[in-house]
Design an enzyme around this catalytic site. Structure first.
Site: not given
Ligand code: A2P
Length: 332
Positions: A128, A241
């Site tokens: 990710c 994130h």
């Protein structure tokens, strides 16, 4: 039309995001099956207004399945993805199990979609943090080849799985109630804290997440000598994130040029309002397809003009996992 699609790990954090992305993008299929462990077999899942029943993942689950979207952990992928591919199904695997296998394409559709053609039944979805970095960095690299990337991450708890979010919520409740903070799966309290990413620290001193950002980026960019160093940190943020990215280019580049390149780049949205101090934030990148990019500025430590600083935030369950995998399935 994909025929029969399977979602493996349908009850997990990424699995649930798969459902939302497939529905929102109106992914074409004739039949869909939701798989998870024996623990979840029989549980109802609502998708496109219909109730489906979760079935237990087994080695013979893939007869007649055309595309399987896997997100059930590396060991599950290692055990079941080869059987699925042998049954004629194309697996898009969100785990790290096959990412560095030279025979398995590792694909970010905005970067290396042509690699999909090399697949032999399994296509790996990158890490990710790697995807979120690669989407804005690749269009810059194409114009002015990058020599070195220094990246530091601020990673949400749901990246660890549905349990990560639960653990943060429980610790917030305990903190507010003045009760002791109980840690469960994370190695340290995450409320009021942050710590080195909870993956194993390898012999080179980098944790696994950091090594993934380095080696996966080289594979995706087809740039085996690209210099990348990463520091990955888990922060008490539920979702999305963020990353501070410092780039050294081979030729001088201005922040205006970077802005112009990124303004036309797929999957990127510039959020860079210095006056209002409004830059990429996880609260605003959550549930969004685009990676938000801001804090674009010349690196003042590089007087030759080859350095750029930027700060990005992207939804790791969405572009960092489910959306990227569904985009791969769409290309298939
Ligand atoms: P289950 O809910 O039945 O445990 P997360 O990443 O959010 O923790 O989710 C992991 C997903 O992978 C869940 O859907 C989980 O199913 C599934 N899973 C974990 N282990 C297995 C396994 N051995 N076989 C099938 N599915 C698994």
């Amino acid at each position: 039309m994909a025929g029969h699609v399977a979602v493996v790990g349908a009850t997990g954090a990424v699995g649930q995001e798969f459902l939302r992305v497939l529905e929102q993008r109106n992914f074409p299929f004739e039949k869909i099956t939701f798989m998870a462990s024996a623990r979840s077999a029989g549980k109802p899942i609502t998708f496109k207004g219909k109730t489906h029943t979760v079935v237990e993942l087994k080695e013979d689950s893939f007869k007649g399945v055309d595309i399987a979207l896997f997100s059930a952990g590396g060991s599950t992928s290692k055990q079941f993805a080869p059987a699925a591919a042998a049954a004629g199904c194309v697996v898009v695997d969100n785990s790290s199990a096959f990412r560095m296998d030279p025979g398995v394409p590792l694909v970010v559709p905005e970067v290396n979609p042509e690699d999909i053609k090399q697949h032999k039944g399994i296509i790996a979805n990158p890490n990710c943090s790697t995807i979120i970095m690669n989407v804005p960095v690749w269009p810059l690299h194409k114009v002015n080849p990058i020599k070195r990337i220094v990246v530091s991450t601020y990673q949400a708890v749901s990246g660890a799985g549905a349990w990560g979010l639960w653990e943060l919520e429980e610790q917030i409740k305990a903190y507010v109630a003045g009760q002791p903070i109980v840690k469960n799966k994370f190695p340290h309290p995450i409320v009021n804290n942050l710590f080195c990413h909870n993956s194993k620290v390898a012999e080179n001193g980098y944790n696994e997440e950091e090594n993934k950002m380095v080696f996966e980026t080289r594979k995706i960019f087809h740039a085996p000598t690209l210099l990348v160093t990463a520091t990955c940190v888990r922060v008490p943020v539920p979702r999305a994130h963020s990353e501070s990215i410092n780039i050294t280019f081979s030729k001088p580049i201005t922040e205006q040029e970077v802005r112009e390149i990124l303004a036309g780049a797929p999957g990127v949205k510039i959020v860079d309002d210095r006056e209002r101090n409004h830059f990429p934030m996880p609260l605003e990148s959550s549930n969004q397809d685009d990676v938000l990019v801001g804090r674009i500025r010349q690196d003042i430590s590089q007087p030759d003009g080859c350095g750029i600083e930027m700060f990005v935030s992207g939804d790791q369950l969405r572009k960092g996992a489910a959306l990227n995998a569904v985009q791969i399935a769409e290309l298939l």
